[in-house]
Every structure is written in C-alpha cells, then in structure tokens.
Design an enzyme around this catalytic site. Sequence first.
Site, PDB file in Angstrom:
ATOM      1  N   CYS A 118       0.811  -1.232   0.000  1.00 24.18           N
ATOM      2  CA  CYS A 118       0.000   0.000   0.000  1.00 24.18           C
ATOM      3  C   CYS A 118       0.841   1.277   0.000  1.00 24.18           C
ATOM      4  CB  CYS A 118      -1.004  -0.004   1.153  1.00 24.18           C
ATOM      5  SG  CYS A 118      -0.306  -0.253   2.783  1.00 24.18           S
ATOM      6  N   LYS A 195      -6.114  -9.856  10.772  1.00 29.13           N
ATOM      7  CA  LYS A 195      -6.060  -8.396  10.657  1.00 29.13           C
ATOM      8  C   LYS A 195      -7.430  -7.900  10.246  1.00 29.13           C
ATOM      9  CE  LYS A 195      -3.842  -4.623   8.191  1.00 29.13           C
ATOM     10  NZ  LYS A 195      -2.720  -4.222   7.336  1.00 29.13           N
ATOM     11  N   LYS A 248      -4.646  -8.067  15.170  1.00 28.94           N
ATOM     12  CA  LYS A 248      -4.547  -6.620  14.998  1.00 28.94           C
ATOM     13  C   LYS A 248      -5.879  -6.039  14.582  1.00 28.94           C
ATOM     14  CE  LYS A 248      -2.445  -3.423  11.830  1.00 28.94           C
ATOM     15  NZ  LYS A 248      -1.906  -3.266  10.523  1.00 28.94           N
ATOM     16  N   SER A 274      -2.119   2.432  15.635  1.00 23.91           N
ATOM     17  CA  SER A 274      -2.006   3.893  15.662  1.00 23.91           C
ATOM     18  C   SER A 274      -3.209   4.583  16.309  1.00 23.91           C
ATOM     19  CB  SER A 274      -1.807   4.409  14.243  1.00 23.91           C
ATOM     20  OG  SER A 274      -2.868   4.000  13.397  1.00 23.91           O
TER      21      SER A 274
HETATM   22  C1  PBG Z   1      -0.222  -1.951   5.891  1.00 24.08           C
HETATM   23  C2  PBG Z   1      -0.380  -1.750   7.343  1.00 24.08           C
HETATM   24  C3  PBG Z   1      -1.318  -0.972   8.041  1.00 24.08           C
HETATM   25  C4  PBG Z   1      -0.957  -1.027   9.388  1.00 24.08           C
HETATM   26  C5  PBG Z   1       0.158  -1.852   9.477  1.00 24.08           C
HETATM   27  N1  PBG Z   1       0.479  -2.297   8.222  1.00 24.08           N
HETATM   28  C6  PBG Z   1      -2.420  -0.123   7.549  1.00 24.08           C
HETATM   29  C7  PBG Z   1      -3.617  -0.676   6.931  1.00 24.08           C
HETATM   30  O1  PBG Z   1      -3.810  -1.874   6.766  1.00 24.08           O
HETATM   31  O2  PBG Z   1      -4.419   0.159   6.521  1.00 24.08           O
HETATM   32  C8  PBG Z   1      -1.634  -0.286  10.514  1.00 24.08           C
HETATM   33  C9  PBG Z   1      -0.801  -0.048  11.730  1.00 24.08           C
HETATM   34  C10 PBG Z   1      -1.339   0.976  12.674  1.00 24.08           C
HETATM   35  O3  PBG Z   1      -2.464   1.489  12.528  1.00 24.08           O
HETATM   36  O4  PBG Z   1      -0.619   1.302  13.624  1.00 24.08           O
HETATM   37  N2  PBG Z   1      -1.183  -2.639   5.227  1.00 24.08           N
END
Ligand code: PBG
Length: 324
Positions: A118, A195, A248, A274
């Site tokens: 991404c 995830k 996650k 985050s």
């Molecule tokens: C990449 C990725 C993401 C996160 C970790 N790897 C973002 C997403 O999937 O949109 C999020 C980590 C965080 O929010 O701290 N795909």
Amino acid sequence: MDRPRRLRRSPALRNLVRETKPSPHDFVLPLFVSEKIDQRRPIASMPGVFQLSMQGIVDEAQRARDVGLQAILLFGIPEKKDEQAGGAYAENGVVQKALRAIKKKCPEIVAISDVCLCEYMSHGHCGVTRIDGDHFHVLNDETVDLLVKTALSHAQAGADLVAPSDMMDGRIGAIREALDANGFDQTGILSYAAKFASVFYGPFRDAAESPPQFGDRRSYQMDCANAEEALREVALDIEEGADIVMVKPALPYIDILWRVRERFGKPTAAYHVSGEYAMIKAAAEKGIVDERAAVLEIMTSLKRAGADIIITYWARELAEWTRN
Ligand code: PBG
C-alpha cells in the site's frame, strides 16, 4: 473456616504474586523511514511518532537497542509510487537500504520488515487492483507474486523476520517457499494473520502516506464481527508456515488474541495500533487519564490475554517503565 488471603498488603507482596510481568523484551517498536526527507518529520495525529530519514532510522535503531528493546518493525515511504508497487521490491528500495544500514550498525537488533504494497501503490491499496465500472477488485494472485518478491528482497537485505500485512490468500505459503528456495530458510515469518478492517488504522495512514485513494480495505481485511473466521485464518497461516501469528488491532480484539494463543500455542503477537495510541495520547493531553498508568494497564492486559509480543508506539517508554 480458612479465610482466603489476598496478599496485597505491600507493593513487594503484590509483586511477588503478580502473574503478568511485562518486560522490555515483550515490546517491538514500529519505525517509519522515508526516502523523501533528511530531517525527522512529526506525524500530526500521533504525537511522539516521526517519519525518519535514512540516518535517522539507524540512530533510532541504536537508541532502541540501548534502552533494552530487542526488535523493531520497519515501514518504508518511497520517493515514488506506481501501479505495480515497484519500490516495494526494488533492490535499493527504502526498506532494503534501511535494513542494510541498520544491520551494519546494529547487527544484534531483530529487524522485522512489514511486507505490504500500500505504501508503494499510487492508489494506496494493498494489492494490484482492477477497476470495472464503479467497482474495483484487488487481484489476489497477482498481488501474491509481488509480495513474494518484496519479502525475498527484504530477506536479502538482512531482515530477520518478514511480516506480511496485506491479508491476501496463500501469501504465507508462497513466501515460505520462495525464502526456502533461495537459501533463506532461517528467515522467519510473522504473519498478520487476523487483521481486521479497522477505523483505528487512520493515523497510521498519515504516517505511512498510504490512505486508499478510492474504496476501502474491507474486501481483503476481516470483518470485526467474525471470530471463527479469524481462527480459520490463523490456522491456515500456521499450516502455510507462519512462525509467529498476529492479531490486529489489539484491545478491541482481545478475545481473539486469547483464543488464538489458547488454541494454537504459537508465539502470538498483538499490534496495538495507531488509533489506539492516538486515543490515549489525546486523553492524556487533556488530563483525562494518566498516560503511563493507562499504557501499563493496557499492555499488562494484552500480555495477560496471551500476547507473547506486543507491537506498540510506546515501546521505547515501556522499556524504561518495565525495566524493574
Ligand atoms: C499496511 C499496514 C497498516 C498497518 C500496518 N500495516 C495499515 C492498513 O492496513 O491500513 C496499521 C498499523 C497501525 O495502525 O498502527 N497494510
């Protein structure tokens, strides 16, 4: 009748009988390296988190080791994006360069690299997309091919663990096979196995400059309503060769974390993401909660629920707070 004793009378007594004792070794620090800067750049939605330059990331890795952490998780922000995520698997891509520089200065730190497209795609999705009218599809197998190239290039640059975060089907098996075929049988896979599509990734997308330009990620990330499906996803990743499995986000999915750890007994990671970070920061800034106490309570809870490894933007502070 014998009355139960609670053994809470003094701090020492409470410590003695405490079941869950977080230590610096539990935490992994995520770091962002950008090809576009030579000074660190703050992330507005994540106070205390920065995009780092190439020199900055090496310094930060050393600092992490010096405070007692043993692992970092790397994300890259490339100079240029395109529709094939070329920067993700370039030999001299931003993460590949950072891995080499970190491993040269700090060989003992465990370097984990996030494997996703991404940040490198002009449209910000985690895979190759095809647009049909007003629908778009992420093409699973085309994406897996690029993820395999990415993971292999990270291993070649010195990653100890590669961490696919894309959620395509079959990527763990394909990556394992390619690593083994190229002499990287000792490079491990930390799989983002369960995830969930989450609102709590918002601030990360500022930090990694990776918000999707159209649509959302719900066609490839999991529905927050589904626990059994999460367990099936984890089982598949383990079958395909994942060494460590991750759940996650962390706190809203603590039930999944517990079930994954109980059912599979694999090293299990939780990613405190985050948005979870930003919420506590915002509350602490307003004086609503005490930051340190809140963070220690959350991390202790995640460990109690089965996390062997916790990925958190507070890892540096936690190393200090949990040292004794
Ligand atoms: C990449 C990725 C993401 C996160 C970790 N790897 C973002 C997403 O999937 O949109 C999020 C980590 C965080 O929010 O701290 N795909």
